[in-house]
Design a protein around this motif. Sequence first.
Motif, PDB file in Angstrom:
ATOM      1  N   LYS A 206       0.832  -1.202   0.000  1.00  0.00           N
ATOM      2  CA  LYS A 206       0.000   0.000   0.000  1.00  0.00           C
ATOM      3  C   LYS A 206       0.866   1.251   0.000  1.00  0.00           C
ATOM      4  CE  LYS A 206      -3.721  -2.502   0.347  1.00  0.00           C
ATOM      5  NZ  LYS A 206      -4.658  -2.622  -0.796  1.00  0.00           N
ATOM      6  N   THR A 207       0.246   2.388  -0.288  1.00  0.00           N
ATOM      7  CA  THR A 207       0.965   3.667  -0.312  1.00  0.00           C
ATOM      8  C   THR A 207       0.193   4.716   0.476  1.00  0.00           C
ATOM      9  OG1 THR A 207      -0.099   4.196  -2.437  1.00  0.00           O
ATOM     10  CG2 THR A 207       2.115   3.233  -2.511  1.00  0.00           C
ATOM     11  N   LEU A 208       0.958   5.618   1.110  1.00  0.00           N
ATOM     12  CA  LEU A 208       0.380   6.612   2.015  1.00  0.00           C
ATOM     13  C   LEU A 208       1.052   7.961   1.819  1.00  0.00           C
ATOM     14  CD1 LEU A 208      -1.216   7.419   4.708  1.00  0.00           C
ATOM     15  CD2 LEU A 208       0.851   6.675   5.915  1.00  0.00           C
ATOM     16  N   ILE A 209       0.252   9.026   1.838  1.00  0.00           N
ATOM     17  CA  ILE A 209       0.758  10.392   1.926  1.00  0.00           C
ATOM     18  C   ILE A 209       0.001  11.098   3.041  1.00  0.00           C
ATOM     19  CG2 ILE A 209       1.508  10.559  -0.481  1.00  0.00           C
ATOM     20  CD1 ILE A 209      -1.056  12.156  -1.070  1.00  0.00           C
ATOM     21  N   ALA A 210       0.581  12.203   3.535  1.00  0.00           N
ATOM     22  CA  ALA A 210      -0.039  12.951   4.638  1.00  0.00           C
ATOM     23  C   ALA A 210       0.118  14.448   4.378  1.00  0.00           C
ATOM     24  CB  ALA A 210       0.568  12.559   5.975  1.00  0.00           C
ATOM     25  N   PRO A 211      -0.667  15.001   3.480  1.00  0.00           N
ATOM     26  CA  PRO A 211      -0.480  16.413   3.105  1.00  0.00           C
ATOM     27  C   PRO A 211      -0.935  17.382   4.193  1.00  0.00           C
ATOM     28  CG  PRO A 211      -2.394  15.499   2.001  1.00  0.00           C
ATOM     29  CD  PRO A 211      -1.736  14.355   2.715  1.00  0.00           C
ATOM     30  N   TYR A 212      -0.382  18.589   4.129  1.00  0.00           N
ATOM     31  CA  TYR A 212      -0.859  19.667   4.987  1.00  0.00           C
ATOM     32  C   TYR A 212      -1.587  20.691   4.119  1.00  0.00           C
ATOM     33  CZ  TYR A 212       3.269  22.485   3.583  1.00  0.00           C
ATOM     34  OH  TYR A 212       4.226  23.183   2.887  1.00  0.00           O
ATOM     35  N   GLY A 213      -2.079  21.756   4.750  1.00  0.00           N
ATOM     36  CA  GLY A 213      -2.939  22.689   4.028  1.00  0.00           C
ATOM     37  C   GLY A 213      -4.382  22.215   3.997  1.00  0.00           C
ATOM     38  N   THR A 214      -4.737  21.357   4.949  1.00  0.00           N
ATOM     39  CA  THR A 214      -6.078  20.759   4.998  1.00  0.00           C
ATOM     40  C   THR A 214      -7.173  21.820   4.987  1.00  0.00           C
ATOM     41  OG1 THR A 214      -5.134  18.926   6.256  1.00  0.00           O
ATOM     42  CG2 THR A 214      -7.523  19.172   6.327  1.00  0.00           C
ATOM     43  N   ARG A 215      -6.961  22.897   5.695  1.00  0.00           N
ATOM     44  CA  ARG A 215      -7.974  23.950   5.794  1.00  0.00           C
ATOM     45  C   ARG A 215      -8.164  24.691   4.476  1.00  0.00           C
ATOM     46  NH1 ARG A 215      -7.561  27.204   9.997  1.00  0.00           N
ATOM     47  NH2 ARG A 215      -8.523  28.970   8.971  1.00  0.00           N
ATOM     48  N   ASN A 216      -7.221  24.536   3.555  1.00  0.00           N
ATOM     49  CA  ASN A 216      -7.258  25.299   2.308  1.00  0.00           C
ATOM     50  C   ASN A 216      -7.865  24.556   1.130  1.00  0.00           C
ATOM     51  OD1 ASN A 216      -5.832  27.423   3.610  1.00  0.00           O
ATOM     52  ND2 ASN A 216      -3.895  26.353   3.236  1.00  0.00           N
ATOM     53  N   VAL A 217      -8.263  23.301   1.333  1.00  0.00           N
ATOM     54  CA  VAL A 217      -8.795  22.508   0.230  1.00  0.00           C
ATOM     55  C   VAL A 217     -10.032  23.182  -0.373  1.00  0.00           C
ATOM     56  CG1 VAL A 217      -9.948  20.350  -0.366  1.00  0.00           C
ATOM     57  CG2 VAL A 217      -7.904  20.321   1.073  1.00  0.00           C
ATOM     58  N   ILE A 218     -10.039  23.309  -1.685  1.00  0.00           N
ATOM     59  CA  ILE A 218     -11.216  23.783  -2.416  1.00  0.00           C
ATOM     60  C   ILE A 218     -11.849  22.558  -3.069  1.00  0.00           C
ATOM     61  CG2 ILE A 218     -12.082  25.241  -4.281  1.00  0.00           C
ATOM     62  CD1 ILE A 218      -9.742  27.137  -3.760  1.00  0.00           C
ATOM     63  N   ALA A 219     -12.936  22.099  -2.520  1.00  0.00           N
ATOM     64  CA  ALA A 219     -13.530  20.825  -2.937  1.00  0.00           C
ATOM     65  C   ALA A 219     -14.414  21.004  -4.161  1.00  0.00           C
ATOM     66  CB  ALA A 219     -14.315  20.219  -1.784  1.00  0.00           C
ATOM     67  N   ASP A 220     -13.789  21.279  -5.302  1.00  0.00           N
ATOM     68  CA  ASP A 220     -14.535  21.463  -6.537  1.00  0.00           C
ATOM     69  C   ASP A 220     -14.096  20.436  -7.566  1.00  0.00           C
ATOM     70  OD1 ASP A 220     -12.034  22.358  -7.266  1.00  0.00           O
ATOM     71  OD2 ASP A 220     -12.636  24.432  -7.672  1.00  0.00           O
ATOM     72  N   ASP A 221     -14.518  20.622  -8.815  1.00  0.00           N
ATOM     73  CA  ASP A 221     -14.181  19.663  -9.865  1.00  0.00           C
ATOM     74  C   ASP A 221     -12.674  19.509 -10.042  1.00  0.00           C
ATOM     75  OD1 ASP A 221     -16.658  18.714 -10.697  1.00  0.00           O
ATOM     76  OD2 ASP A 221     -16.984  20.405 -12.050  1.00  0.00           O
ATOM     77  N   LYS A 222     -11.937  20.616  -9.947  1.00  0.00           N
ATOM     78  CA  LYS A 222     -10.491  20.542 -10.142  1.00  0.00           C
ATOM     79  C   LYS A 222      -9.840  19.673  -9.070  1.00  0.00           C
ATOM     80  CE  LYS A 222      -6.293  23.345 -10.498  1.00  0.00           C
ATOM     81  NZ  LYS A 222      -5.709  24.718 -10.577  1.00  0.00           N
ATOM     82  N   TYR A 223     -10.235  19.871  -7.813  1.00  0.00           N
ATOM     83  CA  TYR A 223      -9.660  19.062  -6.736  1.00  0.00           C
ATOM     84  C   TYR A 223     -10.062  17.600  -6.900  1.00  0.00           C
ATOM     85  CZ  TYR A 223      -7.927  17.738  -2.152  1.00  0.00           C
ATOM     86  OH  TYR A 223      -7.217  17.136  -1.139  1.00  0.00           O
ATOM     87  N   ALA A 224     -11.312  17.355  -7.282  1.00  0.00           N
ATOM     88  CA  ALA A 224     -11.752  15.980  -7.505  1.00  0.00           C
ATOM     89  C   ALA A 224     -10.929  15.317  -8.598  1.00  0.00           C
ATOM     90  CB  ALA A 224     -13.229  15.972  -7.876  1.00  0.00           C
ATOM     91  N   GLY A 225     -10.636  16.076  -9.659  1.00  0.00           N
ATOM     92  CA  GLY A 225      -9.815  15.528 -10.733  1.00  0.00           C
ATOM     93  C   GLY A 225      -8.413  15.206 -10.265  1.00  0.00           C
ATOM     94  N   GLN A 226      -7.870  16.045  -9.384  1.00  0.00           N
ATOM     95  CA  GLN A 226      -6.538  15.766  -8.852  1.00  0.00           C
ATOM     96  C   GLN A 226      -6.535  14.512  -7.984  1.00  0.00           C
ATOM     97  OE1 GLN A 226      -5.383  19.533  -6.961  1.00  0.00           O
ATOM     98  NE2 GLN A 226      -3.998  19.888  -8.690  1.00  0.00           N
ATOM     99  N   LEU A 227      -7.575  14.330  -7.181  1.00  0.00           N
ATOM    100  CA  LEU A 227      -7.680  13.119  -6.375  1.00  0.00           C
ATOM    101  C   LEU A 227      -7.702  11.878  -7.257  1.00  0.00           C
ATOM    102  CD1 LEU A 227     -10.272  14.016  -3.578  1.00  0.00           C
ATOM    103  CD2 LEU A 227      -7.809  13.667  -3.302  1.00  0.00           C
ATOM    104  N   GLU A 228      -8.386  11.981  -8.368  1.00  0.00           N
ATOM    105  CA  GLU A 228      -8.469  10.839  -9.274  1.00  0.00           C
ATOM    106  C   GLU A 228      -7.130  10.550  -9.948  1.00  0.00           C
ATOM    107  OE1 GLU A 228     -11.710  12.091 -11.720  1.00  0.00           O
ATOM    108  OE2 GLU A 228     -13.219  11.154 -10.441  1.00  0.00           O
ATOM    109  N   LYS A 229      -6.321  11.573 -10.126  1.00  0.00           N
ATOM    110  CA  LYS A 229      -4.995  11.394 -10.738  1.00  0.00           C
ATOM    111  C   LYS A 229      -3.978  10.814  -9.760  1.00  0.00           C
ATOM    112  CE  LYS A 229      -5.231  15.222 -14.081  1.00  0.00           C
ATOM    113  NZ  LYS A 229      -4.661  16.553 -14.429  1.00  0.00           N
TER     114      LYS A 229
END
Length: 351
Positions: A206-229
């Motif tokens: 398995k693989t794991l990351i732990a990003p910061y900037g959690t409060r700054n996430v903009i949960a729109d189509d662009k972010y969803a596309g990045q999650l999918e990538k």
Amino acid sequence: MKRRHFLRSCGATLLAGSLLPELRASIQYNPGKIKPITGSWFEFQHHSLVEGKYWNETLKTFSAVQWDAKVKEIADSGIRYLVLLNVAIYDKIFYPSLLLPQHDMGCEDPLGTILNAADKYGVKFFVSNDFFGDWTNPYLLMTDPGINKMRLLAMNEIAEKYAHHKSFYGWYFPNETGISGYYEDFFINYVNASSAEAAKLTPGTKTLIAPYGTRNVIADDKYAGQLEKLNVDYIAYQDEIGVEKTRVDESAGYFEQLHRIHSKASHARLWADVEIFRFEGKVYQSALLPAPAQRVIRQLEAVSPFVEEILIYQYTGLLNKPGSTAFAGPVDTEILYTELTKKGFLKSRSL
């Protein structure tokens, strides 16, 4: 509901202030509903010398017997996932290697020792693939061709030497860039290149990351596309309470937002990286100390409804079982350990 309609309805407005009163009420303190701590970061040496003031020198002297005892102590607390922060720092490495000089430690092979211990005590390790180069410059670490080559060479060496361990559960990619609304493209490239190498070397891990900037996430189509990538199995977002970027009463709103978009737009599982520390003085310029237990419990409470697993940063140096034979950190680490154990968020065979 189609993703585009979902994103229009939740979008960037799903911040802490929008958390419904009913939901706020449902996550008030209730030990039966707060998830236990099931994972933690783990290290041989803290990367920031000032932050690791109270445990770096102690860890440097740990024998193989003490590293074994520390892993057992952690396993006995109910933690089943450990995340190794780094395999190298300051141009030296934490295992016998042909790539770099080895750190002078009290144990000949710290990495092999903790994996042997984890095999015995039923702990699953995410093994780091960094820090090669200047850890204070993550952009350089993720984009420099020479460092990228060293990282891949190290992954190959680590896999050859240690992938046979049953505790070698996966890989952790520790280089971070803050989320400023979205992920940087170079970060996505770094993660995906690391994941591709991991899949080649250790299929099924398995693989794991732990990003910061959690409060700054903009949960729109662009972010969803990045999650999918992003080709990664688990994302453990930092709650950023310890670094004083987020208040505890805001945390639930940010994790609610992440839960909604991950459930609709990402194959990566949503975990939490809960910061159980406070700074002795100025943020980033002083030693880390264990946070008050009541604050940590409120942090656990805030993220529990929205994540699958709660990991903490970190057991090493910030928690110690009373009477530990592998004690590292300030004395009040025992206090936090005891309080979390009494409340049931950690387990102990003797408390």
